[in-house]
Scaffold this motif. Structure first.
Motif, PDB file in Angstrom:
ATOM      1  N   LEU A 153       0.795  -1.226   0.000  1.00 49.01           N
ATOM      2  CA  LEU A 153       0.000   0.000   0.000  1.00 49.01           C
ATOM      3  C   LEU A 153       0.828   1.276   0.000  1.00 49.01           C
ATOM      4  O   LEU A 153       0.278   2.367  -0.194  1.00 49.01           O
ATOM      5  CB  LEU A 153      -0.943   0.008   1.215  1.00 49.01           C
ATOM      6  CG  LEU A 153      -2.093  -1.002   1.190  1.00 49.01           C
ATOM      7  CD1 LEU A 153      -2.822  -1.010   2.520  1.00 49.01           C
ATOM      8  CD2 LEU A 153      -3.061  -0.681   0.063  1.00 49.01           C
ATOM      9  N   ARG A 156       0.449   3.746  -2.709  1.00 50.82           N
ATOM     10  CA  ARG A 156      -0.928   4.215  -2.873  1.00 50.82           C
ATOM     11  C   ARG A 156      -1.572   3.699  -4.153  1.00 50.82           C
ATOM     12  O   ARG A 156      -2.019   4.476  -5.009  1.00 50.82           O
ATOM     13  CB  ARG A 156      -0.979   5.742  -2.816  1.00 50.82           C
ATOM     14  CG  ARG A 156      -0.476   6.285  -1.490  1.00 50.82           C
ATOM     15  CD  ARG A 156      -0.250   7.773  -1.514  1.00 50.82           C
ATOM     16  NE  ARG A 156       0.408   8.217  -0.273  1.00 50.82           N
ATOM     17  CZ  ARG A 156       1.067   9.364  -0.142  1.00 50.82           C
ATOM     18  NH1 ARG A 156       1.173  10.191  -1.173  1.00 50.82           N
ATOM     19  NH2 ARG A 156       1.627   9.686   1.007  1.00 50.82           N
ATOM     20  N   LEU A 160      -5.804  -3.268  -4.689  1.00 44.96           N
ATOM     21  CA  LEU A 160      -5.037  -4.214  -3.876  1.00 44.96           C
ATOM     22  C   LEU A 160      -5.586  -5.612  -4.116  1.00 44.96           C
ATOM     23  O   LEU A 160      -6.784  -5.855  -3.974  1.00 44.96           O
ATOM     24  CB  LEU A 160      -5.142  -3.871  -2.385  1.00 44.96           C
ATOM     25  CG  LEU A 160      -4.358  -4.783  -1.446  1.00 44.96           C
ATOM     26  CD1 LEU A 160      -2.855  -4.612  -1.643  1.00 44.96           C
ATOM     27  CD2 LEU A 160      -4.719  -4.528   0.017  1.00 44.96           C
ATOM     28  N   GLN A 184      -6.937   0.175   5.985  1.00 40.75           N
ATOM     29  CA  GLN A 184      -5.976   0.931   5.183  1.00 40.75           C
ATOM     30  C   GLN A 184      -6.448   1.114   3.737  1.00 40.75           C
ATOM     31  O   GLN A 184      -6.252   2.177   3.141  1.00 40.75           O
ATOM     32  CB  GLN A 184      -4.606   0.243   5.215  1.00 40.75           C
ATOM     33  CG  GLN A 184      -3.916   0.326   6.563  1.00 40.75           C
ATOM     34  CD  GLN A 184      -3.726   1.754   7.028  1.00 40.75           C
ATOM     35  OE1 GLN A 184      -3.292   2.620   6.272  1.00 40.75           O
ATOM     36  NE2 GLN A 184      -4.043   2.011   8.287  1.00 40.75           N
ATOM     37  N   THR A 185      -7.090   0.093   3.154  1.00 34.86           N
ATOM     38  CA  THR A 185      -7.590   0.270   1.790  1.00 34.86           C
ATOM     39  C   THR A 185      -8.738   1.271   1.763  1.00 34.86           C
ATOM     40  O   THR A 185      -8.826   2.101   0.850  1.00 34.86           O
ATOM     41  CB  THR A 185      -8.048  -1.068   1.168  1.00 34.86           C
ATOM     42  OG1 THR A 185      -8.931  -1.741   2.079  1.00 34.86           O
ATOM     43  CG2 THR A 185      -6.863  -1.965   0.865  1.00 34.86           C
ATOM     44  N   GLN A 188      -7.318   4.750   1.931  1.00 36.28           N
ATOM     45  CA  GLN A 188      -6.693   5.198   0.685  1.00 36.28           C
ATOM     46  C   GLN A 188      -7.669   5.250  -0.494  1.00 36.28           C
ATOM     47  O   GLN A 188      -7.312   5.711  -1.579  1.00 36.28           O
ATOM     48  CB  GLN A 188      -5.517   4.284   0.324  1.00 36.28           C
ATOM     49  CG  GLN A 188      -4.348   4.374   1.306  1.00 36.28           C
ATOM     50  CD  GLN A 188      -3.096   3.699   0.777  1.00 36.28           C
ATOM     51  OE1 GLN A 188      -3.006   3.336  -0.377  1.00 36.28           O
ATOM     52  NE2 GLN A 188      -2.104   3.535   1.639  1.00 36.28           N
TER      53      GLN A 188
END
Length: 220
Positions: A153, A156, A160, A184-185, A188
């Motif tokens: 990640l 960026r 994913l 986290q995904t 972002q």
């Protein structure tokens, strides 16, 4: 980001692995793919990344036709737009944690100052801020998977791809790793496609699809 598969088929010689795989993943969506062992879930994920070739149909990422790209063009697309998390971690044993996480940024030519800032921020986000100088052999399985997530990640990516990322972890650690990856995904704005045998992991998804040799369908 949009990922669109239309009628994708994969064969090994004359033996079909899967056929008629049609799906679309929207920006920021979390899609889990389940199915019996050997049906080709990991192979499908590799096709989505342009790591494997396929024998029918098309795959488009943000309107770009992966099938029309050269190997070098696919590699550049992966470098810029795709992150990959593997079940076996695939961290480099001779590099410390911070160096492993920094690899995608180095490949993109990000300057040292920005690279160090982004690696530090990513290690903080995954709870490894104190472990940047450690070598992989000094880490637990859960810590290694967090390194892999940070590495996937840090540049960026818009997409994913995760191949059984909790398969080698105990249930408690697996739940924490899934929480981290989803958080986290989402933060972002990346799309997440997860291949898994874990019902708990799949339950976190916006949508669950079942892959069979004859295609892909919504989970009942």
């Amino acid at each position: 980001m949009s990922l669109v598969l239309a009628g994708v088929a994969k064969r090994y010689g004359e033996v079909p692995v899967f056929e008629h795989v049609t799906l679309q993943v929207a920006r920021g969506e979390f899609v889990a793919i389940v199915g019996e062992s050997g049906v080709g879930k990991s192979t499908l994920l590799n096709c989505m990344a342009g790591l494997d070739d396929w024998d029918g149909g098309s795959i488009h990422l943000d309107g770009e036709d992966l099938g029309a790209m050269t190997a070098d063009e696919r590699a550049l697309l992966r470098r810029r737009r795709i992150g990959f998390v593997f079940q076996a971690f695939h961290v480099l044993p001779h590099l410390d944690v911070a160096q492993n996480v920094a690899l995608p940024l180095m490949l993109l030519g990000v300057d040292a100052g920005e690279r160090n800032e982004r690696v530090a921020a990513m290690l903080d986000a995954v709870g490894l801020q104190e472990l940047g100088a450690r070598l992989p052999q000094q880490l637990s399985g859960g810590q290694l998977q967090r390194v892999a997530i940070a590495r996937a990640l840090v540049h960026r990516p818009s997409l994913l791809l995760a191949d059984e990322p909790t398969g080698n972890l105990d249930p408690g650690t697996a739940a924490k790793v899934m929480e981290l990856m989803v958080t986290q995904t989402r933060r972002q704005g990346a799309s997440l496609v997860l291949v898994t045998h874990s019902e708990g992991a799949a339950a976190r998804a916006d949508r669950v699809l079942v892959l069979t040799s004859e295609g892909i369908r919504p989970h009942p």
